[in-house]
Design a protein around this motif. Structure first.
Motif, PDB file in Angstrom:
ATOM      1  N   TYR A  83      12.827 -18.599  32.864  1.00  0.00           N
ATOM      2  CA  TYR A  83      14.117 -17.968  32.633  1.00  0.00           C
ATOM      3  C   TYR A  83      14.628 -18.388  31.253  1.00  0.00           C
ATOM      4  O   TYR A  83      14.289 -19.463  30.758  1.00  0.00           O
ATOM      5  CB  TYR A  83      15.145 -18.422  33.673  1.00  0.00           C
ATOM      6  CG  TYR A  83      14.949 -17.857  35.052  1.00  0.00           C
ATOM      7  CD1 TYR A  83      14.059 -18.451  35.947  1.00  0.00           C
ATOM      8  CD2 TYR A  83      15.658 -16.731  35.471  1.00  0.00           C
ATOM      9  CE1 TYR A  83      13.874 -17.933  37.215  1.00  0.00           C
ATOM     10  CE2 TYR A  83      15.485 -16.215  36.749  1.00  0.00           C
ATOM     11  CZ  TYR A  83      14.596 -16.823  37.606  1.00  0.00           C
ATOM     12  OH  TYR A  83      14.431 -16.303  38.872  1.00  0.00           O
TER      13      TYR A  83
ATOM     14  N   LYS B 119       6.927 -14.190  35.635  1.00  0.00           N
ATOM     15  CA  LYS B 119       6.511 -15.007  36.781  1.00  0.00           C
ATOM     16  C   LYS B 119       5.006 -14.929  36.964  1.00  0.00           C
ATOM     17  O   LYS B 119       4.372 -13.940  36.587  1.00  0.00           O
ATOM     18  CB  LYS B 119       7.223 -14.557  38.054  1.00  0.00           C
ATOM     19  CG  LYS B 119       6.878 -13.142  38.507  1.00  0.00           C
ATOM     20  CD  LYS B 119       7.698 -12.762  39.752  1.00  0.00           C
ATOM     21  CE  LYS B 119       7.429 -11.323  40.157  1.00  0.00           C
ATOM     22  NZ  LYS B 119       8.291 -10.897  41.304  1.00  0.00           N
TER      23      LYS B 119
ATOM     24  N   ASN C 274       9.942 -13.131  44.913  1.00  0.00           N
ATOM     25  CA  ASN C 274      11.033 -12.440  44.246  1.00  0.00           C
ATOM     26  C   ASN C 274      11.848 -13.344  43.340  1.00  0.00           C
ATOM     27  O   ASN C 274      12.266 -14.430  43.737  1.00  0.00           O
ATOM     28  CB  ASN C 274      11.946 -11.801  45.283  1.00  0.00           C
ATOM     29  CG  ASN C 274      11.230 -10.726  46.070  1.00  0.00           C
ATOM     30  OD1 ASN C 274      10.605  -9.851  45.507  1.00  0.00           O
ATOM     31  ND2 ASN C 274      11.319 -10.817  47.388  1.00  0.00           N
ATOM     32  N   GLU C 275      12.078 -12.854  42.129  1.00  0.00           N
ATOM     33  CA  GLU C 275      12.873 -13.633  41.198  1.00  0.00           C
ATOM     34  C   GLU C 275      14.342 -13.562  41.562  1.00  0.00           C
ATOM     35  O   GLU C 275      14.798 -12.653  42.261  1.00  0.00           O
ATOM     36  CB  GLU C 275      12.677 -13.113  39.767  1.00  0.00           C
ATOM     37  CG  GLU C 275      13.083 -11.681  39.545  1.00  0.00           C
ATOM     38  CD  GLU C 275      11.923 -10.726  39.758  1.00  0.00           C
ATOM     39  OE1 GLU C 275      11.001 -11.043  40.539  1.00  0.00           O
ATOM     40  OE2 GLU C 275      11.949  -9.646  39.144  1.00  0.00           O
ATOM     41  N   GLN C 276      15.090 -14.561  41.099  1.00  0.00           N
ATOM     42  CA  GLN C 276      16.521 -14.604  41.316  1.00  0.00           C
ATOM     43  C   GLN C 276      17.231 -13.975  40.117  1.00  0.00           C
ATOM     44  O   GLN C 276      16.799 -14.113  38.974  1.00  0.00           O
ATOM     45  CB  GLN C 276      16.984 -16.050  41.507  1.00  0.00           C
ATOM     46  CG  GLN C 276      16.410 -16.680  42.766  1.00  0.00           C
ATOM     47  CD  GLN C 276      16.833 -18.111  42.966  1.00  0.00           C
ATOM     48  OE1 GLN C 276      17.771 -18.587  42.338  1.00  0.00           O
ATOM     49  NE2 GLN C 276      16.152 -18.805  43.864  1.00  0.00           N
TER      50      GLN C 276
ATOM     51  N   PHE D 182       7.995 -19.491  37.445  1.00  0.00           N
ATOM     52  CA  PHE D 182       8.929 -18.583  36.793  1.00  0.00           C
ATOM     53  C   PHE D 182       9.417 -19.189  35.475  1.00  0.00           C
ATOM     54  O   PHE D 182       9.518 -20.408  35.340  1.00  0.00           O
ATOM     55  CB  PHE D 182      10.161 -18.342  37.683  1.00  0.00           C
ATOM     56  CG  PHE D 182       9.853 -17.759  39.036  1.00  0.00           C
ATOM     57  CD1 PHE D 182       9.366 -18.555  40.053  1.00  0.00           C
ATOM     58  CD2 PHE D 182      10.070 -16.409  39.277  1.00  0.00           C
ATOM     59  CE1 PHE D 182       9.078 -18.025  41.312  1.00  0.00           C
ATOM     60  CE2 PHE D 182       9.799 -15.873  40.530  1.00  0.00           C
ATOM     61  CZ  PHE D 182       9.302 -16.681  41.542  1.00  0.00           C
TER      62      PHE D 182
ATOM     63  N   PHE E 100      15.763 -13.573  33.843  1.00  0.00           N
ATOM     64  CA  PHE E 100      14.372 -13.691  34.207  1.00  0.00           C
ATOM     65  C   PHE E 100      13.482 -13.202  33.070  1.00  0.00           C
ATOM     66  O   PHE E 100      13.729 -12.142  32.486  1.00  0.00           O
ATOM     67  CB  PHE E 100      14.134 -12.866  35.474  1.00  0.00           C
ATOM     68  CG  PHE E 100      12.693 -12.674  35.832  1.00  0.00           C
ATOM     69  CD1 PHE E 100      12.085 -11.446  35.636  1.00  0.00           C
ATOM     70  CD2 PHE E 100      11.963 -13.708  36.375  1.00  0.00           C
ATOM     71  CE1 PHE E 100      10.766 -11.246  35.976  1.00  0.00           C
ATOM     72  CE2 PHE E 100      10.634 -13.521  36.718  1.00  0.00           C
ATOM     73  CZ  PHE E 100      10.039 -12.282  36.513  1.00  0.00           C
TER      74      PHE E 100
ATOM     75  N   ARG F  56       8.518 -22.316  42.838  1.00  0.00           N
ATOM     76  CA  ARG F  56       8.943 -22.021  44.211  1.00  0.00           C
ATOM     77  C   ARG F  56       8.778 -23.253  45.077  1.00  0.00           C
ATOM     78  O   ARG F  56       7.716 -23.874  45.072  1.00  0.00           O
ATOM     79  CB  ARG F  56       8.113 -20.873  44.766  1.00  0.00           C
ATOM     80  CG  ARG F  56       8.266 -20.585  46.242  1.00  0.00           C
ATOM     81  CD  ARG F  56       9.674 -20.200  46.621  1.00  0.00           C
ATOM     82  NE  ARG F  56      10.377 -19.416  45.653  1.00  0.00           N
ATOM     83  CZ  ARG F  56      10.248 -18.105  45.463  1.00  0.00           C
ATOM     84  NH1 ARG F  56       9.421 -17.429  46.215  1.00  0.00           N
ATOM     85  NH2 ARG F  56      10.941 -17.483  44.550  1.00  0.00           N
TER      86      ARG F  56
ATOM     87  N   SER G  22      18.710 -12.788  45.386  1.00  0.00           N
ATOM     88  CA  SER G  22      17.344 -12.260  45.374  1.00  0.00           C
ATOM     89  C   SER G  22      17.048 -11.614  46.710  1.00  0.00           C
ATOM     90  O   SER G  22      17.731 -11.858  47.708  1.00  0.00           O
ATOM     91  CB  SER G  22      16.326 -13.374  45.100  1.00  0.00           C
ATOM     92  OG  SER G  22      16.168 -14.209  46.239  1.00  0.00           O
TER      93      SER G  22
END
Lengths: 113, 117
Positions: free
Chosen positions: B36, B49, A100-102, B34, B46, B94, A94
């Motif tokens: 996934y 988010k 920010n997404e991974q 997020f 992804f 996060r 990322s």
């Protein structure tokens, strides 16, 4: 499209062998991550790197080491493979920054006999 | 401790029906959340988010998620499920680590979604 590639999809090794898992990303990302995925446990972070030659331990670093000599490449090393390291290994990358997404690679399923 | 939980190991829904995959979290500070998806023998992709702003977030493949601060939840939803939505879904939050800006995530254990024709 962001692409994260991993050197092998399937790998079979013997106990005590030294194992290298390679990950390459093509989007100039600063961050790179190694996770292992086990059923019922989700993803657990092994190591991550936010710059070349920089690394930090994740939640389960024991038995693993990493190397990041170039920005696009992040290697996971099993110094002496053991059967409890049989797992799916996922690499991700990322940009730096909180939001920010991974982006993940396809994974390497490692079996240690 | 900072954590994320997905209370259901598996969710079963009929094709065409609405689906919900649940996620609750516990974090210090503002939550960045997020979702996934992982299809069989593939890496994670992804979906969407939540950072700030509108509590309803729209993402890929028709999925959306609703952020609820009072219930500390971030449930994934889709109005009409497809058989091709069958996959493993992960919620992530996060990790706050002092002033670190490294983007580390904590993942839930995953929920298998099974959509039947």
């Amino acid at each position: 499209d962001v692409k994260v590639t991993q050197s092998s999809r399937y790998l079979v090794k013997r106990t005590g062998e030294k194992v290298f898992l390679e990950c390459v990303q093509d989007m100039d990302h600063e961050n790179m991550f190694w996770y292992r995925q086990d059923p019922g446990l989700g993803l657990r972070l092994i190591y991550f790197s936010y710059d070349v030659k920089m690394k930090e331990k994740g939640d389960i670093p024991e038995g693993y080491s990493v190397s990041r000599e170039k920005k696009e490449r992040f290697s996971l090393i099993l110094e002496s493979a053991s059967t409890n390291q049989t797992s799916m290994y996922l690499c991700a990358s990322s940009f730096l920054g909180t939001y920010n997404e991974q982006f993940f690679g396809p994974g390497t399923r490692l079996t240690v006999l | 401790a900072q954590s994320v939980a997905q209370p259901e190991d598996q969710v079963n829904v009929a094709e065409g029906n609405p689906l919900t995959v649940k996620c609750t979290y516990s974090v210090s500070g503002n939550p960045y959340l997020f979702w996934y998806v992982q299809y069989p023998n593939r890496g994670l992709q992804f979906l969407l988010k939540y950072i700030t702003g509108d509590n309803l977030v729209k993402g890929s493949y028709g999925f959306e998620a609703e952020f609820n601060k009072s219930q500390t939840s971030f449930h994934l939803k889709k109005p009409s499920a497809l058989v091709s939505d069958s996959a493993l879904y992960f919620c992530a939050v996060r990790l706050y680590y002092g002033s670190s800006n490294t983007g580390k995530l904590i993942f839930g254990q995953g929920t298998t979604l099974q959509v039947k024709p």
